[in-house]
Write an enzyme that holds these catalytic residues in place. Structure first.
Site, mmCIF file in Angstrom:
data_model
loop_
_atom_site.group_PDB
_atom_site.id
_atom_site.type_symbol
_atom_site.label_atom_id
_atom_site.label_comp_id
_atom_site.label_asym_id
_atom_site.label_seq_id
_atom_site.Cartn_x
_atom_site.Cartn_y
_atom_site.Cartn_z
ATOM 1 N N ARG A 59 0.838 -1.212 0.000
ATOM 2 C CA ARG A 59 0.000 0.000 0.000
ATOM 3 C C ARG A 59 0.870 1.258 0.000
ATOM 4 O O ARG A 59 0.520 2.265 -0.623
ATOM 5 C CB ARG A 59 -0.974 0.005 1.174
ATOM 6 C CG ARG A 59 -1.978 1.139 1.118
ATOM 7 C CD ARG A 59 -3.107 0.980 2.134
ATOM 8 N NE ARG A 59 -4.189 0.157 1.643
ATOM 9 C CZ ARG A 59 -5.192 0.590 0.880
ATOM 10 N NH1 ARG A 59 -5.277 1.871 0.544
ATOM 11 N NH2 ARG A 59 -6.125 -0.215 0.462
ATOM 12 N N GLU A 115 -9.912 6.083 6.757
ATOM 13 C CA GLU A 115 -8.480 6.365 6.793
ATOM 14 C C GLU A 115 -8.044 7.633 6.062
ATOM 15 O O GLU A 115 -7.143 8.333 6.531
ATOM 16 C CB GLU A 115 -7.699 5.174 6.206
ATOM 17 C CG GLU A 115 -7.851 3.885 6.975
ATOM 18 C CD GLU A 115 -7.349 2.699 6.176
ATOM 19 O OE1 GLU A 115 -8.043 2.285 5.221
ATOM 20 O OE2 GLU A 115 -6.267 2.192 6.494
HETATM 21 N N1 MTE Z 1 -12.757 5.512 13.956
HETATM 22 C C1 MTE Z 1 -12.868 5.235 15.265
HETATM 23 N N2 MTE Z 1 -13.655 6.007 16.021
HETATM 24 N N3 MTE Z 1 -12.185 4.206 15.832
HETATM 25 C C2 MTE Z 1 -11.348 3.397 15.095
HETATM 26 O O1 MTE Z 1 -10.761 2.467 15.619
HETATM 27 N N4 MTE Z 1 -10.393 2.929 12.855
HETATM 28 C C3 MTE Z 1 -10.045 3.488 11.539
HETATM 29 C C4 MTE Z 1 -11.259 4.153 10.908
HETATM 30 N N5 MTE Z 1 -11.906 5.037 11.840
HETATM 31 C C5 MTE Z 1 -11.207 3.677 13.694
HETATM 32 C C6 MTE Z 1 -11.968 4.749 13.169
HETATM 33 C C7 MTE Z 1 -9.511 2.519 10.602
HETATM 34 S S1 MTE Z 1 -7.881 2.114 10.700
HETATM 35 C C8 MTE Z 1 -10.267 1.969 9.618
HETATM 36 S S2 MTE Z 1 -9.619 0.929 8.456
HETATM 37 C C9 MTE Z 1 -11.705 2.257 9.509
HETATM 38 O O2 MTE Z 1 -12.169 3.123 10.541
HETATM 39 C C10 MTE Z 1 -12.471 0.941 9.581
HETATM 40 O O3 MTE Z 1 -13.836 1.118 9.565
HETATM 41 P P1 MTE Z 1 -14.679 1.369 8.228
HETATM 42 O O4 MTE Z 1 -14.099 0.499 7.178
HETATM 43 O O5 MTE Z 1 -16.036 0.987 8.621
HETATM 44 O O6 MTE Z 1 -14.520 2.824 7.910
HETATM 45 N N1 HPA Z 2 -5.789 -2.478 4.547
HETATM 46 C C1 HPA Z 2 -5.952 -3.081 5.728
HETATM 47 N N2 HPA Z 2 -5.721 -4.352 5.911
HETATM 48 C C2 HPA Z 2 -5.284 -5.079 4.873
HETATM 49 C C3 HPA Z 2 -5.081 -4.496 3.637
HETATM 50 C C4 HPA Z 2 -5.347 -3.125 3.458
HETATM 51 O O1 HPA Z 2 -5.190 -2.571 2.375
HETATM 52 N N3 HPA Z 2 -4.640 -5.453 2.796
HETATM 53 C C5 HPA Z 2 -4.574 -6.572 3.528
HETATM 54 N N4 HPA Z 2 -4.959 -6.358 4.794
HETATM 55 MO MO1 MOS Z 3 -7.462 0.121 9.197
HETATM 56 S S1 MOS Z 3 -5.442 0.315 9.376
HETATM 57 O O1 MOS Z 3 -7.291 -0.688 7.657
HETATM 58 O O2 MOS Z 3 -7.708 -1.130 10.327
#
Ligand code: MTE
Ligand code: HPA
Ligand code: MOS
Length: 774
Positions: free
Chosen positions: A323, A726
């Site tokens: 990534r 993210e």
């Molecule tokens: N928001 C909160 N409040 N707490 C979290 O742990 N994790 C982040 C983001 N936002 C997180 C957060 C991360 S690393 C990811 S990948 C996404 O939420 C995952 O949730 P989603 O795919 O439903 O957005």
């Molecule tokens: N994001 C988070 N977790 C993962 C990914 C990614 O792109 N690819 C494999 N595991």
């Molecule tokens: Mo988020 S780092 O893909 O849990």
């Protein structure tokens, strides 16, 4: 039964795109939302504690548990030898043990665990375990690992064009080196699991995990059980941020082994210090580049190496590096490019997923280069950026061969610049600096393009399970997990939209491997994209069956049945949604369905680092103003203005919260959160007294986040929304670049700024001294 009655609250029905508050908002702030540590335990439950290696690299000659077992209340103690199945919980590669087996590879490595009647007894027991270490030579830095070519996975190389020839031919060459540090997740709820043994060696596990299926697999491997004997459930996490994607399996696995050994329920909840010592963090990167540019600042050729500090094992490092390579381009067309990604092995805790998953490090690399180019050529950085932006019809293919079809970079950066009067803002900062020799201000912007989908195509699938009951209330379950990000309410809104009922009719339920199997982690920001679509699919199946019953009942073609605002219409006749559910039941029609989704269009060839790994891109832009004290290096973020693309947002309230939270978390990564290992390899920043996360007063006093208006996703995502979790973290690069701008203002025009991340006061001060030529 004609005109639809007003909805119970008298307000408009709340479905997709409504700014509904988080389903647990009140529970979060009143403390009524139940986290694992709040769960009442069965009366015979035990508490557990870990024994962590005190050496970064040592052979374990022996582990003596007898003194621990002699502590009153201690019931069980285990080492790797007590694991009945296979001691392996590697998420991608094999041979990644839950408990160190004969070899400790970082200070903090769990080598044994103790379960006791009370937490105090468990900790007392853990403290009495005697480990006989034979210290071995250590590799603690990326530089040493590079020198010895020590990697946890093979190098990855992404190439397009002829970078060597293009470098040689370029009118101007620039090279440089920049580093960024790691970051602890600092979730408020630490890692925790409860394992409850059942009949016939069954194991029920409650785990604070983003990845229940991986916990299920890890526990099954450790216990030597088929997957169908392990059930993993999670209602919510108190934050995860990637730190509970693979790491939760260590905790749940050890709890399960203790539970199997003692035959009693076991809770393993780490103290904050142990959590920070034992579990992985964001990868620090060492970045080196050699670029060929022209006098206008266009990047003609780039050769870049991204060396990640993987720590002791691979864990998720290979996809994190992938990534990173896929985000080195950020918004810029790089005609001739070679990016090499290295997963360096060090005797430190194994680094893991963290919001952005390598993307932030890749973008920091190119933004450092763009910043260097701008200063070298004495051009405004935004001019250099715009000259390198991806084109629409041409110059629009990423280094990995994916065409950027949804390019709105110019629109997003332009809208932000106009909204905040960037030229006026710049003039004000310059005017301030003209009369302020000690406190200096800086201003910078950053554009962000982030690819959405797991970069391993297989993982882009999801399942859901929906039941409609005969009163019209709906039970919703899917494979996604709730960590505060608002996934559950978003998916509930999707189902509400499908049935055209209010979201309050949907009951959200805990994620369980017994309800939806074989799931992916809730990660890669794709939780709502994937689970929203799976739930929509399930709801549409049920809606189709309900429509047929309605059509038959009123002798109307099924195509004329309309679900609207809590009612179902067949021309002039209508039934309340619950009445139709009751009718379906009486006619013996199923009101339950699974749903499934797989992301279309994506593919990836890992051998050549080419393909279309992302379904789409999401875009954002930020501008930030900082002030630094050139005598102390202290800094303040004074103002931040953000614009984030969320497509047709599923929930603008939730999305705004994600944008603000991610940005502040990014400020922490780039300014104050410094992980420091002493020369013996011990992490010395393992609690809030030494590790500085942003506090409320670090939030910029002027802080405006906006969603890009009228920007539906051009790909057919759930109601044309875009992922948000993210991407906005990377908007915080504007703060880091603004600090570099402030530093530059004390030196001669064009002087190179040499500042790594995090830009702590120590580093800022050193950078100021260097730019002054001292
Ligand atoms: N928001 C909160 N409040 N707490 C979290 O742990 N994790 C982040 C983001 N936002 C997180 C957060 C991360 S690393 C990811 S990948 C996404 O939420 C995952 O949730 P989603 O795919 O439903 O957005
Ligand atoms: N994001 C988070 N977790 C993962 C990914 C990614 O792109 N690819 C494999 N595991
Ligand atoms: Mo988020 S780092 O893909 O849990």
């Amino acid at each position: 039964m004609n005109a639809p009655p007003p909805t119970p609250t008298g307000t408009a029905r709340r479905g997709a795109h409504a700014a509904v508050r988080h389903d647990s908002a009140v529970g979060h702030v009143t403390g009524r939302a139940v986290y694992l540590d709040d769960m009442p335990l069965p009366p015979n439950a035990l508490e557990a504690a870990l024994v962590l290696s005190t050496h970064p690299h040592a052979r374990l000659r022996g582990i003596d548990l007898s003194a621990a077992l002699a502590v009153p209340g201690v019931v069980a103690a285990i080492t790797a030898g007590d694991i009945p199945g296979r001691n392996d919980i590697g998420p991608i590669l094999r041979n990644e043990p839950a408990l160190a087996d004969g070899l400790a590879e970082y200070a903090g490595h769990p080598v044994a665990a103790v379960a006791a009647e009370t937490l105090e007894a468990a900790r007392e027991g853990a403290a009495r375990v005697v480990v006989d270490y034979e210290p071995l030579p250590t590799v603690l830095t990326v530089e040493e690992a590079l020198e010895h070519k020590l990697y946890v996975a093979p190098p990855q190389v992404m190439t397009r064009g002829d970078p060597d020839a293009a470098l040689a031919a370029a009118p101007i060459r620039l090279s440089g080196e920049v580093r960024c540090g790691g970051q602890d997740h600092f979730y408020l709820e630490g890692q925790i699991a409860i394992a409850i043994p059942g009949e016939d060696r069954d194991m029920q596990v409650y785990s604070s995990t983003q990845h229940p299926t991986e916990v299920q697999h890890g526990v099954a491997h450790l216990l030597g059980l088929p997957f169908n004997q392990v059930t993993v459930e999670v209602r919510r996490m108190g934050g995860a941020f990637g730190g509970k994607e693979s790491q939760a399996t260590i905790i749940a696995g050890i709890a399960a082994v203790l539970a199997a050994k003692s035959g009693r329920p076991v809770k393993l909840r780490l103290a904050r210090d142990d959590d920070m010592l034992a579990t992985g963090k964001r990868h620090p990167f060492l970045i080196r580049y050699d670029a060929g540019i022209d006098a206008k600042g266009r990047i003609l050729a780039l050769d870049m190496t991204l060396a990640a500090d993987a720590g002791n094992i691979a864990d998720l490092t290979p996809p994190v590096v992938t990534r990173a390579l896929c985000h080195v381009d950020n918004c810029y067309w790089l005609p001739h490019v070679r990016v090499t990604g290295l997963a360096c092995k060090t005797h430190k805790v194994s680094n893991t997923a963290f919001r952005g998953f390598g993307g932030p490090q890749g973008m920091l690399a190119i933004e450092a280069l763009v910043d260097d180019v701008a200063r070298h050529l004495r051009l405004p950085a935004d001019t250099v950026r715009a000259r390198n932006f991806y084109g629409i019809e041409r110059d629009n293919v990423t280094p990995y061969g994916m065409a950027v079809e949804d390019n709105i970079i110019a629109r997003v950066t332009g809208e932000l610049a106009r909204a905040v009067d960037l030229p006026g803002w710049r003039a004000a900062v310059d005017a301030f600096n003209a009369t302020s020799p000690v406190v200096r201000k800086g201003l910078a912007t950053v554009p962000v393009k982030f690819g959405i989908s797991f970069n391993l195509p297989t993982l882009n699938q999801a399942g859901a399970l929906v039941h409609v009951y005969t009163d019209g209330s709906v039970h919703l379950n899917h494979g996604g997990t709730e960590m505060g990000q608002g996934l559950f309410v978003k998916v509930a809104q999707v189902v509400a939209e499908a049935f055209s009922i209010d979201v309050s009719m949907i009951r959200i339920s805990a994620t369980s491997t017994g309800k939806v199997p074989n799931t992916s982690a809730t990660a890669a920001s794709s939780g709502s994209d994937l689970n929203g679509m799976a739930a929509l699919n399930a709801a549409e199946t049920i809606r189709g069956r309900m429509a047929e019953v309605m059509a038959e009942r009123f002798a109307v073609p099924v195509g004329e049945i309309v679900f609207d605002d809590g009612r179902v219409f067949a021309r002039n006749e209508s039934l309340a949604f619950g009445e139709l559910a009751q009718l379906c039941w009486s006619r013996r029609v199923s009101l339950s369905s699974t749903g499934f989704y797989r992301t279309p269009k994506i593919h990836w060839d890992a051998a050549t680092c080419t393909g279309r790994p992302f379904f789409y891109f999401t875009y954002g832009a930020a501008a930030a103003e900082v002030a630094i004290d050139t005598l102390t290096g202290e800094l303040r973020v004074l103002r931040a203005e953000l614009l984030q693309d969320c497509g047709a947002s599923l929930n603008p309230a939730i999305d705004l919260g994600q944008i603000e939270g991610a940005f502040v978390q990014g400020i922490g990564w780039l300014t104050s959160e410094e992980l420091w290992w002493d020369p013996s390899g011990a992490l010395r920043t393992h609690g809030p007294s030494t590790y500085k996360i942003p506090g409320s007063r670090d939030v910029p006093p002027v802080f405006n986040a906006r969603l890009l208006a009228d920007a539906p996703n051009r790909e057919a995502t759930v109601f044309r929304s875009k992922a948000v979790g993210e991407p906005p973290l990377m908007l915080a690069l504007s703060v880091w670049l603004a600090i570099r701008d402030a530093v530059a203002s004390v030196g001669p025009v064009g002087a190179k700024v040499d500042l790594d991340a995090p830009a702590t006061p120590t580093r800022v001060l050193a950078a100021v001294e260097r730019v002054r030529g001292r």
